[in-house]
Design a protein around this motif. Structure first.
Motif, PDB file in Angstrom:
ATOM      1  N   ILE A 156       0.856  -1.189   0.000  1.00  0.00           N
ATOM      2  CA  ILE A 156       0.000   0.000   0.000  1.00  0.00           C
ATOM      3  C   ILE A 156       0.887   1.231   0.000  1.00  0.00           C
ATOM      4  CG2 ILE A 156      -1.724   1.316   1.296  1.00  0.00           C
ATOM      5  CD1 ILE A 156      -2.663  -1.290   2.553  1.00  0.00           C
ATOM      6  N   ARG A 207       0.303   5.121  -5.880  1.00  0.00           N
ATOM      7  CA  ARG A 207      -0.138   3.806  -6.326  1.00  0.00           C
ATOM      8  C   ARG A 207       0.576   3.367  -7.603  1.00  0.00           C
ATOM      9  NH1 ARG A 207      -4.533   0.705  -4.878  1.00  0.00           N
ATOM     10  NH2 ARG A 207      -5.210  -0.834  -6.430  1.00  0.00           N
ATOM     11  N   VAL A 213      -0.702  -4.788  -5.427  1.00  0.00           N
ATOM     12  CA  VAL A 213      -1.001  -3.468  -4.873  1.00  0.00           C
ATOM     13  C   VAL A 213      -2.375  -3.530  -4.228  1.00  0.00           C
ATOM     14  CG1 VAL A 213      -1.387  -1.032  -5.401  1.00  0.00           C
ATOM     15  CG2 VAL A 213       0.394  -2.307  -6.611  1.00  0.00           C
ATOM     16  N   ASP A 261      -5.219  -1.593  -1.030  1.00  0.00           N
ATOM     17  CA  ASP A 261      -5.628  -0.446  -0.226  1.00  0.00           C
ATOM     18  C   ASP A 261      -5.907  -0.949   1.183  1.00  0.00           C
ATOM     19  OD1 ASP A 261      -6.373   2.118   0.518  1.00  0.00           O
ATOM     20  OD2 ASP A 261      -7.416   2.474  -1.381  1.00  0.00           O
TER      21      ASP A 261
END
Length: 336
Positions: free
Chosen positions: A41, A45, A68, A70
């Motif tokens: 995270i 990004r 990747v 969140d």
């Protein structure tokens, strides 16, 4: 791979911060095979995606997924490692640094705690002891589930230096650095051993000189190692990444390993402070079951180290107080 290190299919580890430490930790974790799902995270990004694309080219060899994510992806994570933050700049005080990184933690930690209320938070961002204390307060977690990497790195460096000095493998050196991960750290000479013998006894048995000045130089090089590395290459990443994986191993495998990590507690008469002492690590977190039998001189040095950290925590809290009071006043409804 030994069965004790074989990853559970459900093991997820989240790393917040795709800088050099975070990414190197992801790579070290990938090679070690502890986790099957590694999530990065980062506020950037796109950069995190580039790192994941690169890491994925190694992942196929190690049967793990790197992606990747969140904060929602923290759900069911065995551990969340926080490496995000800025590095100390020349001339910058510890308080200035902690103000900056605390602002980041105030955003990150509650989000982690919300989505992963049962996880273990591992803090690597500096100043690590002050921010471990901050993460403990911001998360609302029990103290055993908020762990700072602390002096685990310093202890590794110290054993390396002593191994070089005595000409033995560092694995055969049992010695620890406790207190602050910083300038007030303490080398516990009174309990240092090689092959079960105190250092002076080892020297006598091996027929070599016990050189106190040379040993103090080992401790000095340990304390200054990060400064020297940063002066030459601008950052440290490989050593700390390997130590973070070492911290994760007993958490993931529930193996009750003892390591010097930072945890909130009371030390040498200083209350509510985070610093490093040997802790037992397992899937439930970090526990300080057995206190070190320090000498009087060492106990006083530990007290000074604890007070040094406490002073920064107090200064930070005083800095934050006006803003918090203002926020509380804004939230209160007007009296009729």
């Amino acid at each position: 791979m030994p069965d004790s290190k074989r990853p559970n299919k459900a093991i997820k580890v989240v790393i917040v911060g795709a800088g050099s430490v975070g990414v190197t930790t992801a790579y070290a974790l990938l090679l070690d095979g502890l986790a099957s799902d590694i999530v990065l995270i980062d506020i950037d990004r796109n950069r995190a995606l580039g790192e994941v694309m690169d890491l994925s080219h190694a992942a196929h060899l190690h049967k793990a997924r790197v992606r990747v994510g969140d904060y929602e992806d923290c759900e069911n994570a065995a551990a969340v490692i926080i490496t995000a933050g800025v590095n100390q700049k020349p001339g910058q005080t510890r308080l200035d640094l902690v103000k900056t990184n605390y602002a980041l933690f105030r955003d990150v930690v509650p989000r982690v705690a919300h989505h992963a209320p049962d996880t273990i938070i591992v803090v690597a961002t500096n100043p690590v002891d002050v921010l471990t204390h901050a993460a403990y307060k911001l998360s609302g977690f029990p103290r055993e589930r908020v762990i700072g990497s602390g002096t685990a790195m310093d202890t590794t460096r110290f054993r390396h230096e002593l191994g070089k000095h005595f000409g033995v493998n560092p694995r055969n050196v049992h010695a620890v650095i406790v207190g602050e991960h910083g300038d007030s750290q303490l080398a516990v000479w009174s309990l240092a051993t090689i092959s079960g013998m105190r250092l002076r006894d080892y020297c006598t048995a091996a027929g070599i000189e016990y050189d106190e000045k040379a040993l103090e130089a080992c401790a000095t090089r340990t304390k200054e190692a990060a400064y020297e590395i940063i002066r030459r290459k601008g950052k440290t990443n490989y050593g700390v990444a390997s130590v973070l994986v070492s911290v994760l191993q007993p958490i993931v495998t529930d193996s009750d390993a003892i390591m010097t990590v930072s945890r909130v507690g009371s030390y040498a008469g200083v209350e509510d402070v985070a610093l490093s002492m040997p802790c037992k690590l397992n899937r439930h977190g970090a526990y300080q079951d057995v206190p070190l039998l320090l000498s009087e001189e060492e106990r006083e040095a530990l007290r000074r180290s604890a007070q040094s950290i406490k002073d920064v925590i107090t200064s930070l809290e005083e800095h934050l107080k006006p803003a918090e009071e203002k926020a509380e006043a804004t939230e209160k409804p007007e009296q009729a």
